[in-house]
Design a protein around this motif. Structure first.
Motif, PDB file in Angstrom:
ATOM      1  N   VAL A 180      -3.918   4.326  -0.151  1.00 51.01           N
ATOM      2  CA  VAL A 180      -4.490   3.315  -1.026  1.00 51.01           C
ATOM      3  C   VAL A 180      -4.099   1.934  -0.509  1.00 51.01           C
ATOM      4  CG1 VAL A 180      -2.567   3.440  -2.666  1.00 51.01           C
ATOM      5  CG2 VAL A 180      -4.743   2.526  -3.409  1.00 51.01           C
ATOM      6  N   PHE A 216      -4.755  20.119   7.536  1.00 50.00           N
ATOM      7  CA  PHE A 216      -3.386  20.592   7.733  1.00 50.00           C
ATOM      8  C   PHE A 216      -2.375  19.555   7.259  1.00 50.00           C
ATOM      9  CE2 PHE A 216      -5.678  23.098  10.980  1.00 50.00           C
ATOM     10  CZ  PHE A 216      -5.366  24.349  10.476  1.00 50.00           C
ATOM     11  N   TRP A 217      -2.666  18.279   7.554  1.00 47.25           N
ATOM     12  CA  TRP A 217      -1.827  17.206   7.040  1.00 47.25           C
ATOM     13  C   TRP A 217      -2.668  16.354   6.117  1.00 47.25           C
ATOM     14  CZ3 TRP A 217      -0.709  19.361  11.672  1.00 47.25           C
ATOM     15  CH2 TRP A 217       0.634  19.721  11.869  1.00 47.25           C
ATOM     16  N   ARG A 218      -2.603  16.665   4.840  1.00 44.80           N
ATOM     17  CA  ARG A 218      -3.429  15.931   3.894  1.00 44.80           C
ATOM     18  C   ARG A 218      -2.799  14.564   3.626  1.00 44.80           C
ATOM     19  NH1 ARG A 218      -6.178  19.196  -0.746  1.00 44.80           N
ATOM     20  NH2 ARG A 218      -6.912  20.159   1.160  1.00 44.80           N
ATOM     21  N   ARG A 220       2.924  21.373   1.060  1.00 44.19           N
ATOM     22  CA  ARG A 220       2.085  21.688  -0.091  1.00 44.19           C
ATOM     23  C   ARG A 220       2.547  22.992  -0.732  1.00 44.19           C
ATOM     24  NH1 ARG A 220      -3.926  22.063   1.594  1.00 44.19           N
ATOM     25  NH2 ARG A 220      -3.095  20.516   3.015  1.00 44.19           N
ATOM     26  N   GLU A 270       6.457  16.481  -5.386  1.00 49.13           N
ATOM     27  CA  GLU A 270       5.159  15.804  -5.359  1.00 49.13           C
ATOM     28  C   GLU A 270       4.852  15.051  -6.654  1.00 49.13           C
ATOM     29  OE1 GLU A 270       2.001  18.515  -4.600  1.00 49.13           O
ATOM     30  OE2 GLU A 270       2.843  20.116  -5.810  1.00 49.13           O
ATOM     31  N   GLU A 271       5.194  15.648  -7.778  1.00 53.54           N
ATOM     32  CA  GLU A 271       4.898  14.967  -9.041  1.00 53.54           C
ATOM     33  C   GLU A 271       5.823  13.792  -9.256  1.00 53.54           C
ATOM     34  OE1 GLU A 271       4.013  16.892 -12.864  1.00 53.54           O
ATOM     35  OE2 GLU A 271       4.315  18.724 -11.694  1.00 53.54           O
ATOM     36  N   LEU A 327       4.846  10.807  -7.181  1.00 52.97           N
ATOM     37  CA  LEU A 327       3.723   9.998  -7.647  1.00 52.97           C
ATOM     38  C   LEU A 327       4.138   9.106  -8.810  1.00 52.97           C
ATOM     39  CD1 LEU A 327       0.864  12.634  -7.381  1.00 52.97           C
ATOM     40  CD2 LEU A 327       1.264  10.653  -5.932  1.00 52.97           C
ATOM     41  N   LEU A 374      -1.047   0.743  -8.009  1.00 55.89           N
ATOM     42  CA  LEU A 374      -1.581   1.117  -6.697  1.00 55.89           C
ATOM     43  C   LEU A 374      -2.153   2.526  -6.794  1.00 55.89           C
ATOM     44  CD1 LEU A 374       0.852  -0.270  -3.970  1.00 55.89           C
ATOM     45  CD2 LEU A 374      -1.534  -0.835  -4.348  1.00 55.89           C
ATOM     46  N   PHE A 375      -1.277   3.511  -6.982  1.00 57.47           N
ATOM     47  CA  PHE A 375      -1.755   4.878  -7.151  1.00 57.47           C
ATOM     48  C   PHE A 375      -2.195   5.120  -8.596  1.00 57.47           C
ATOM     49  CE2 PHE A 375       0.330   7.174  -3.336  1.00 57.47           C
ATOM     50  CZ  PHE A 375      -0.895   7.197  -2.685  1.00 57.47           C
ATOM     51  N   THR A 378       3.721   1.012   2.782  1.00 60.97           N
ATOM     52  CA  THR A 378       3.356   0.126   3.881  1.00 60.97           C
ATOM     53  C   THR A 378       3.688  -1.310   3.487  1.00 60.97           C
ATOM     54  OG1 THR A 378       1.105   0.045   3.067  1.00 60.97           O
ATOM     55  CG2 THR A 378       1.547   1.579   4.841  1.00 60.97           C
ATOM     56  N   GLY A 438       0.839  -1.195   0.000  1.00 62.49           N
ATOM     57  CA  GLY A 438       0.000   0.000   0.000  1.00 62.49           C
ATOM     58  C   GLY A 438       0.869   1.237   0.000  1.00 62.49           C
ATOM     59  N   TRP A 439       0.289   2.342  -0.477  1.00 64.29           N
ATOM     60  CA  TRP A 439       0.999   3.613  -0.445  1.00 64.29           C
ATOM     61  C   TRP A 439       0.222   4.610   0.387  1.00 64.29           C
ATOM     62  CZ3 TRP A 439       5.808   4.117  -1.636  1.00 64.29           C
ATOM     63  CH2 TRP A 439       6.381   3.461  -2.735  1.00 64.29           C
ATOM     64  N   THR A 440       0.947   5.476   1.072  1.00 64.62           N
ATOM     65  CA  THR A 440       0.335   6.636   1.689  1.00 64.62           C
ATOM     66  C   THR A 440       1.128   7.850   1.235  1.00 64.62           C
ATOM     67  OG1 THR A 440      -0.285   5.366   3.633  1.00 64.62           O
ATOM     68  CG2 THR A 440      -0.286   7.745   3.868  1.00 64.62           C
ATOM     69  N   ALA A 441       0.436   8.815   0.646  1.00 67.09           N
ATOM     70  CA  ALA A 441       1.097  10.074   0.319  1.00 67.09           C
ATOM     71  C   ALA A 441       0.606  11.079   1.322  1.00 67.09           C
ATOM     72  CB  ALA A 441       0.731  10.506  -1.093  1.00 67.09           C
ATOM     73  N   SER A 442       1.495  11.857   1.910  1.00 67.38           N
ATOM     74  CA  SER A 442       1.013  12.860   2.854  1.00 67.38           C
ATOM     75  C   SER A 442       1.731  14.175   2.614  1.00 67.38           C
ATOM     76  CB  SER A 442       1.204  12.387   4.291  1.00 67.38           C
ATOM     77  OG  SER A 442       2.574  12.226   4.560  1.00 67.38           O
ATOM     78  N   GLN A 443       1.048  15.231   2.984  1.00 72.32           N
ATOM     79  CA  GLN A 443       1.514  16.566   2.663  1.00 72.32           C
ATOM     80  C   GLN A 443       1.016  17.529   3.734  1.00 72.32           C
ATOM     81  OE1 GLN A 443      -0.002  18.058  -1.083  1.00 72.32           O
ATOM     82  NE2 GLN A 443       2.071  18.345  -1.842  1.00 72.32           N
ATOM     83  N   SER A 444       1.926  18.094   4.498  1.00 74.42           N
ATOM     84  CA  SER A 444       1.516  19.132   5.442  1.00 74.42           C
ATOM     85  C   SER A 444       1.295  20.412   4.651  1.00 74.42           C
ATOM     86  CB  SER A 444       2.589  19.346   6.497  1.00 74.42           C
ATOM     87  OG  SER A 444       3.710  19.972   5.916  1.00 74.42           O
ATOM     88  N   TRP A 503      -3.289  10.833   1.408  1.00 73.45           N
ATOM     89  CA  TRP A 503      -3.964   9.962   0.462  1.00 73.45           C
ATOM     90  C   TRP A 503      -3.514   8.541   0.781  1.00 73.45           C
ATOM     91  CZ3 TRP A 503      -1.666  14.552  -0.603  1.00 73.45           C
ATOM     92  CH2 TRP A 503      -2.378  15.524  -1.304  1.00 73.45           C
TER      93      TRP A 503
END
Lengths: 505, 168
Positions: free
Chosen positions: B103, B97-99, A458, A483-484, A487, A497-498, A468, A448-454, B101
């Motif tokens: 999957v 604040f902490w976005r 951003r 970010e690009e 991904l 996955l994404f 994961t 699994g993937w988690t992308a996160s951005q405060s 995503w």
């Protein structure tokens, strides 16, 4: 009872005998418990003796202590008698509990590790503690069976029987070790935080426990010396103690270290001077490796190699004992060779890839974090300097002068160390400065993937990408990548996955 | 998927919004805890005359900053929190604040749980949590209508049962 043989002579579960723990368990428990009870008895006896006289206090305390010791022994023997286990063709069963009876059954195809530990005392009696673990990720110890104690030969038999059950395993057994201990590795031992901690702890101990006479005489000697010599003596003593202690701990832990493959699909680490350990893990569990370099070891060209494996919950205790460590701090070259060998790759995945650098915005973030860290002591001092007394100016500018270059250097190093890449079947991610970590994770092991951005990330077009996995720490992050690019990288590393959720605008 | 100049690659928002009632549920929680906190500070200000000035200052800050946040955040969350279940994966977006995503592919799902706390029950909502073999990768969909949640759980269970392997 191995592999294919079972079909021919089908073992009836009812006929397999239950085995017991070793009866000498009582002796071990007694050796452990007696000094503790005796000490408590002496302490209690002294305080009672002050009030009622020595004779009476002895008459009360001595029998009480004896009763306690007997109780402990009886209790342990009862525990031993009520514990039994057996190995069936498809499972391992354990019955235990004195009042509440527990019955636990581990499915044999789920068994992933058999760890054998022998502290000094057990070794003297030729006994070991065996822990059989499965691949379940459960919080408590429910997923494992602990047999404590059994004879060393029985421990070895269990390990062989449980981990070498597949018939082909017996075919290509090799005796050659993947890696063995080299005494020169001890040079890495003192270059660690533990040296500092041991040194400080030594002086703490001296302050606390040294008899007043000795302590005063020591102070007198120091006072008679010049300031530089006195400071040098103190630091030198602390260093010496720290170095000796950390070397001793290193040797105790890693002496006679040997990494080998007792069966074709099993890795085994054996090590220890006083307490010996044998940790076996099925290669099937291995999802990758992690190379750890503390700053000191990195400067000396050394690193430690950890396994990233599924199963075996990472309990605090197992992390301390280096449960997943495949190679103690050793020269980088050895680490690379061993990582390739362990993963059965021709070239070590971490060396085979040029890591992609992260955007320079990531460096700015690290510098700002460092400066924020400096501000924590400096700003209050400045405020005090303005409001209370100008005296506070000095500690403020001195700490700023020392800390700012250090944190900026660390921030640049941390940025320099950020990197990620794809190396064949592996995803490689690197981060950290005081403790640099480079993980090589099987791409098929990513679930699994988690992308996160405060909001700060951003703003600068950065993101943190977390893979994961069922192995190791459960998730491995790549910090602050574009970010690009992140991904696209995620999709390239683990397709689909994404992917279905990406769009171009 | 290769990035080509001129086109930005990004994660598209998941298809579904959470239930509108979730705003009320979240607001109840944020405003409720804000009020409790405020009460605690004001009461201690009344009881401790020496520290009264500072405590009232804290209370004022809580009221000026916290209360608007407590009112606005649930609405922001409502706009950000989205979810989607396809044939192959569960996909969510959360956080202001902490976005984040997340999957999780169907083939790796191990358990699907539904949770309904007393407040959620009062609004007819449910939270669905999808766990994989990773201890760190659960995907949570909060604020679903509870009938819809039951459908989602059923669909997820059916799909994951049809997938072979032990999902590690």
């Amino acid at each position: 009872m191995t592999g294919i043989g079972n079909d021919a002579e089908q073992t009836d579960p009812l006929t397999v005998e239950w085995r017991k723990l070793d009866p000498r368990s009582v002796l071990i428990t007694l050796v452990h418990a007696t000094p503790v009870i005796a000490l408590a008895a002496v302490a209690g006896g002294v305080s009672i003796g002050e009030q009622f006289g020595t004779t009476l206090s002895t008459a009360i305390v001595a029998p009480a202590a004896l009763v306690f010791i007997i109780l402990v022994a009886v209790f342990d023997d009862l525990r031993r008698r009520r514990t039994s286990y057996r190995v069936l063709p498809d499972s391992v069963e354990l019955r235990e509990g004195i009042l509440v009876r527990n019955r636990r059954s581990l499915s044999r195809d789920r068994i992933r590790s058999v760890d054998i530990t022998a502290p000094v005392l057990l070794r003297l009696f030729g006994l070991v503690r065996v822990q059989i673990g499965t691949a379940e990720q459960v919080e408590s110890g429910d997923s494992s069976v602990v047999l404590h104690p059994v004879p060393a030969a029985e421990g070895d038999r269990l390990r062989r029987e449980l981990l070498e059950q597949t018939p082909e395993a017996h075919g290509e057994t090799t005796d050659s070790a993947v890696a063995t201990f080299v005494p020169s590795w001890i040079r890495f031992a003192p270059i660690s935080l533990s040296t500092l901690l041991f040194g400080v702890a030594f002086f703490g101990g001296v302050f606390r426990f040294a008899p007043a006479g000795v302590f005063d005489r020591g102070l007198g000697v120091l006072a008679s010396l010049s300031v530089t010599v006195a400071i040098g003596t103190v630091i030198g003593t602390g260093l010496l103690v720290g170095v000796l202690a950390s070397v001793a701990v290193f040797v105790e832990k890693w002496w006679r270290f040997r990494l080998d493959r007792p069966a074709s699909r099993t890795l085994r680490v054996r090590r220890g001077l006083l307490t010996t350990r044998s940790i076996s893990l099925e290669e099937e569990r291995l999802r990758g490796v992690e190379v750890l370099e503390s700053l000191g070891h990195r400067l000396l060209g050394g690193a430690q190699l950890d396994a990233v494996a599924t199963g075996l919950v990472e309990e605090a205790s197992s992390r301390q004992t280096g449960h997943k460590t495949l190679l103690p701090p050793a020269p980088r070259w050895d680490v690379d060779q061993v990582s390739a060998d362990v993963l059965r790759e021709a070239v070590p995945p971490i060396e085979a890839v040029r890591l992609q650098k992260h955007p320079s915005a990531a460096r700015g973030r690290r510098v700002r974090w460092g400066l924020l860290f400096v501000a924590i002591p400096v700003v209050p001092l400045l405020v005090l300097g303005l409001t209370v007394s100008p005296l506070f100016w000095h500690p403020a500018w001195i700490s700023a002068l020392i800390l700012i270059p250090v944190v900026v250097a660390l921030a640049f190093d941390a940025y320099h160390n950020l990197g990620h890449g794809i190396s064949g079947h592996y995803l490689v991610a690197r981060r950290g400065t005081l403790r640099r970590s480079t993980v090589a994770l099987q791409r098929t092991g990513i679930i699994g993937w988690t992308a996160s951005q405060s909001i700060f990330q951003r703003h600068r077009g950065l993101m943190t990408l977390t893979a994961t996995t069922s192995a190791g720490e459960g998730a491995y992050a790549i910090y602050d990548l574009d970010e690009e690019e992140g991904l696209v990288f995620a999709e390239e590393a683990v397709p689909d996955l994404f992917g279905p959720f990406l769009e171009r605008v | 998927m290769v990035s080509d100049p001129g086109h930005r690659v990004r994660l598209r928002p998941p298809e579904n919004q959470v239930d509108r009632r979730a705003v009320r549920w979240w607001s109840f929680r944020t405003i409720g805890s804000e009020i409790l906190l405020l009460l605690a500070v004001v009461v201690s200000a009344l009881l401790l005359p020496e520290a009264r000035f500072w405590l009232l200052l804290v209370a004022a800050a809580l009221a000026v900053i916290g209360l608007p946040l407590a009112i606005v955040l649930p609405r922001w969350w409502y706009r950000v929190h989205r979810w989607e279940v396809t044939d192959d994966a569960v996909y969510t977006r959360t956080g202001f604040f902490w976005r984040e995503w997340r999957v999780a592919p169907m083939s790796r799902i191990q358990t699907v749980d539904t949770r309904r706390g007393p407040l959620e029950r009062a609004w007819g909502l449910a939270t669905v949590t999808v766990t994989t073999a990773s201890a760190r990768g659960p995907v949570t969909i909060p604020g679903l209508d509870h009938d819809l949640a039951a459908d989602v759980v059923q669909r997820l269970t059916r799909t994951t049962q049809a997938t072979p392997g032990d999902a590690t």
